[in-house]
Structures are given as C-alpha cells and as structure tokens.
Design a protein around this motif. Structure first.
Motif, PDB file in Angstrom:
ATOM      1  N   ARG A 110       4.028   4.717  10.089  1.00 37.39           N
ATOM      2  CA  ARG A 110       5.007   5.367   9.188  1.00 37.39           C
ATOM      3  C   ARG A 110       6.421   5.235   9.746  1.00 37.39           C
ATOM      4  N   GLU A 115      -5.680   7.583  -1.868  1.00 42.13           N
ATOM      5  CA  GLU A 115      -4.708   8.081  -0.884  1.00 42.13           C
ATOM      6  C   GLU A 115      -3.850   6.938  -0.350  1.00 42.13           C
ATOM      7  N   SER A 116      -4.489   5.768  -0.090  1.00 39.29           N
ATOM      8  CA  SER A 116      -3.711   4.667   0.490  1.00 39.29           C
ATOM      9  C   SER A 116      -3.588   3.453  -0.426  1.00 39.29           C
ATOM     10  N   GLN A 123       9.636   9.124  -1.161  1.00 42.59           N
ATOM     11  CA  GLN A 123       9.531   9.103   0.309  1.00 42.59           C
ATOM     12  C   GLN A 123      10.865   8.823   0.991  1.00 42.59           C
ATOM     13  N   ILE A 167      -5.389   2.777  -9.846  1.00 44.63           N
ATOM     14  CA  ILE A 167      -4.332   2.393  -8.903  1.00 44.63           C
ATOM     15  C   ILE A 167      -3.235   1.663  -9.686  1.00 44.63           C
ATOM     16  N   SER A 195       4.995   2.165  -7.685  1.00 47.31           N
ATOM     17  CA  SER A 195       5.521   2.001  -6.324  1.00 47.31           C
ATOM     18  C   SER A 195       6.966   2.471  -6.224  1.00 47.31           C
ATOM     19  N   LEU A 207      -2.864   1.013  -3.562  1.00 44.05           N
ATOM     20  CA  LEU A 207      -1.815   0.969  -4.576  1.00 44.05           C
ATOM     21  C   LEU A 207      -2.005  -0.253  -5.465  1.00 44.05           C
ATOM     22  N   ILE A 247       7.074   6.169  -5.790  1.00 42.79           N
ATOM     23  CA  ILE A 247       6.612   6.522  -4.442  1.00 42.79           C
ATOM     24  C   ILE A 247       7.732   6.264  -3.430  1.00 42.79           C
ATOM     25  N   ASN A 273       0.823  -1.218   0.000  1.00 42.83           N
ATOM     26  CA  ASN A 273       0.000   0.000   0.000  1.00 42.83           C
ATOM     27  C   ASN A 273       0.857   1.269   0.000  1.00 42.83           C
ATOM     28  N   ARG A 274       0.236   2.381  -0.392  1.00 40.19           N
ATOM     29  CA  ARG A 274       0.931   3.678  -0.302  1.00 40.19           C
ATOM     30  C   ARG A 274       1.251   3.981   1.142  1.00 40.19           C
TER      31      ARG A 274
END
Length: 355
Positions: A109, A255-256, A136, A278, A129, A258, A132, A96-97
């Motif tokens: 997190r 938002e979450s 991050q 997604i 992914s 993926l 992302i 998941n994101r």
C-alpha cells in the motif's frame, strides 16, 4: 529508430496470460521500441534515451520472506526515484483494488501511494476504478484514462466449432487460471458437494504452492463430480478446456479483485461466466447473458454462488444450448467493446498526449 519512441513496458512478458504480449506486440507494430525495466539503469546512454515508463502490477512485492519483501520494495523505490530525476513520463495500470499478496499488504500500500503520486497517467480497465482511486487518493493529480482490457479472441488459437452431439446430463462448470487463495477454490469444492448429480466441476490451473495443492486434493477427496487438474495448462490447450465446458465459474474475492483477464478469456472463446460483479462484468453489462452476483460476508458469498449455480442448472436442463448462446453473445460484445486494435490505439493516444 528515433529515441522519441523508446519506452519501457514492464513486465515485458507474462507467462500467466497473453495480456502483455497483445499490448507489447501492438506497440511494436506501431513503431515503438519497447525495452525492459531490468535494463533501465544499464548505461547512461540507454537511461537518457528512454522517454516513458509504463508499469503493471508494480505494487506487488515478493513476499516469500521478510528480507526478499524489503529488497523488492527498496528496488522499486529506486526505479521511482530514477524515473523522477530522469524526468521520464510515468504510466501505471491499476489492475486490482489492492494487492492479492496478504503478507506484504502494508508495504504494498505504501508503494502504491508513491506510485500514484509519481504517475503522469493512470490506466484503468473498468469505470469503478476511478471512484476507488479518488476515494483512496483525494489529491490525485495524475490523468486517469479508461482503456478497456483487450479481448483474447483467437489469441490462444481459434475457437473450436460447437458440435451438435447430445450434451451431458450434468452441467459442466470450469474454473481455469492460476490457483491462488483469493480465488475461493475451497468454496467451489464445498458447493460442488451440494450438487453431486447436477454438475461436474473441473478445476484447472497451477497452485501457488505444494502445500496449497495438497490441501485442495484432500478437500476434494471422494467427490466423483470434481476433476482436479492442478498443473500448468499450456496456452494451446485453453480453447479445448473452455470448449469442453458449458460455463466458467470464477468466485473471486470482491475485496481485492477489480478486473479479470479470465472473464475476458471465457467470453472471447464463447463461454459466459458465474462471477461476482467486479469491474470487468460491470463495464460489459451483459445483462441476462452473465450470472453475476455480489456479497459482503463469506456466508453471503456461499449463498449467492449457490443461487447462481441453481439458476444455471435450471436453464441448462430446459435447453442445453442456451448457455452456449449466452457465451456467443458475450463474445460478440467483447469483440465490440474490448477490441484489441481499439485498445492499442487508445494506449498510443495516451502516450502521445503525455509526451
């Protein structure tokens, strides 16, 4: 069995879908001795014999209470410390994101950050992914490997043959899967009320809590074009649920979310989907055979979803079999791109590379 093939794959089983079973069975067939994470620290001999630890959804914490969340977090830290000091190879799959659990967001997190920096390799199921991860964690050192999500073709039993009987005048939409707040079920109920004569919506799956179940029942009250089957759907019944529908509708949170096993499940059993764009949808690139959309705000989500339902109704009314054809095209596509054997071979290749 030589200890060179002793690994931990966590979780070793998952009641929600057969993703884990496909991978664990495949690894065992190729000679891997797959062990449980719960036994990792059971004895010195066992601990020393493990060469590699592969974690899935490890960043999700038990957020039923503040105390259980902290216990869950600290336990997982102990695992990461044991992996590091035992010089074990660590593989993490990014599903998941970010965690879907709202209450444990901050701690989750923090755990993900530690997980990313401790990993020797990170498995991703969709190309986006990688972007992302790099945005991050700019100093990411782990090897990032794109391995597709395995197909579910025949995993829950054979696909039911299409019959030639006359199809219903209403387009039959199906939401199937665990019923959780981030899946926007309320949005679906609201939208179904706008198409009372054109669609029939079935929502099938087990809600996360009794309170949530009651909220949904209350919301759908008096709507004759909605069937709520708010219960656990046994594996063997899945092919029938999918067969009874024309189209799956999965309004996930961008938002979450993926990746989606349910999207792959629908395609594997010959049905296409209405779903936000997604990672899973992006990678497969099904073109006109998929009803995908994107949005930023809640209001935009409502509009985008309504447009896709309207489009599907129009196609269905012109030719009731057109959507089924699209579903079969997507089945062919996942058989090619998400082939179970291919996925397991890529996973073994990854293990051999880091061991």
């Amino acid at each position: 069995m030589s200890s060179t093939n002793k690994i931990i794959f966590n979780p070793p089983e998952n009641k929600e879908n057969k993703y884990i079973a496909i991978l664990v069975d495949g690894l065992e067939e190729h000679g891997y001795d797959v062990n449980r994470l719960d036994d990792f620290l059971s004895s010195k001999t066992h601990f020393q014999s493990i060469r590699l630890v592969h974690l899935n959804w490890f960043e999700n914490l038990d957020d039923s209470s503040s105390k259980s969340m902290w216990i869950s977090y600290l336990r997982k830290l102990v695992v990461l410390i044991a992996v590091k000091f035992g010089k074990k190879k660590l593989v993490w799959t990014m599903h998941n994101r970010l965690s879907h659990e709202k209450k444990s967001g901050k701690l989750s997190r923090a755990l993900t950050k530690k997980l990313v920096s401790a990993s020797d390799a990170i498995v991703i199921h969709s190309a986006v992914s990688k972007e992302i991860l790099h945005s991050q964690y700019p100093n990411l050192k782990a090897k990032v490997v794109h391995i597709p999500h395995p197909d579910f073709v025949d995993v829950y039993g054979p696909m039911i043959a299409e019959n030639s009987e006359k199809r219903s005048s209403k387009l039959k939409l199906l939401f199937i899967g665990a019923i959780k707040p981030y899946k926007n079920i309320e949005l679906l109920i609201q939208l179904a009320s706008r198409f009372p004569n054109a669609i029939h919506l079935t929502i099938a799956g087990n809600p996360t809590s009794e309170t949530y179940r009651n909220e949904l029942v209350k919301q759908a009250e008096g709507m004759s074009n909605i069937a709520l089957e708010l219960k656990f759907i046994p594996d063997e019944e899945l092919p029938n649920y999918i067969h009874q529908s024309d189209l799956l509708i999965l309004p996930y949170s961008l938002e979450s979310s993926l990746n989606s096993g349910t999207v792959i499940l629908g395609f594997s059993y010959g049905r296409t989907v209405i779903c936000p764009r997604i990672g899973t949808i992006d990678d497969l690139d099904g073109g006109e055979d998929v009803f995908d959309y994107t949005y930023v705000t809640e209001a935009e989500h409502m509009d985008a979803l309504e447009k896709q339902i309207t489009k599907a109704i129009s196609i269905y009314q012109k030719d009731p079999n057109a959507l089924i054809e699209s579903g079969h095209n997507m089945r062919d596509l996942v058989l090619r791109k998400n082939n179970k054997e291919l996925v397991i071979n890529k996973l073994i290749e990854l293990y051999q590379g880091i061991l």
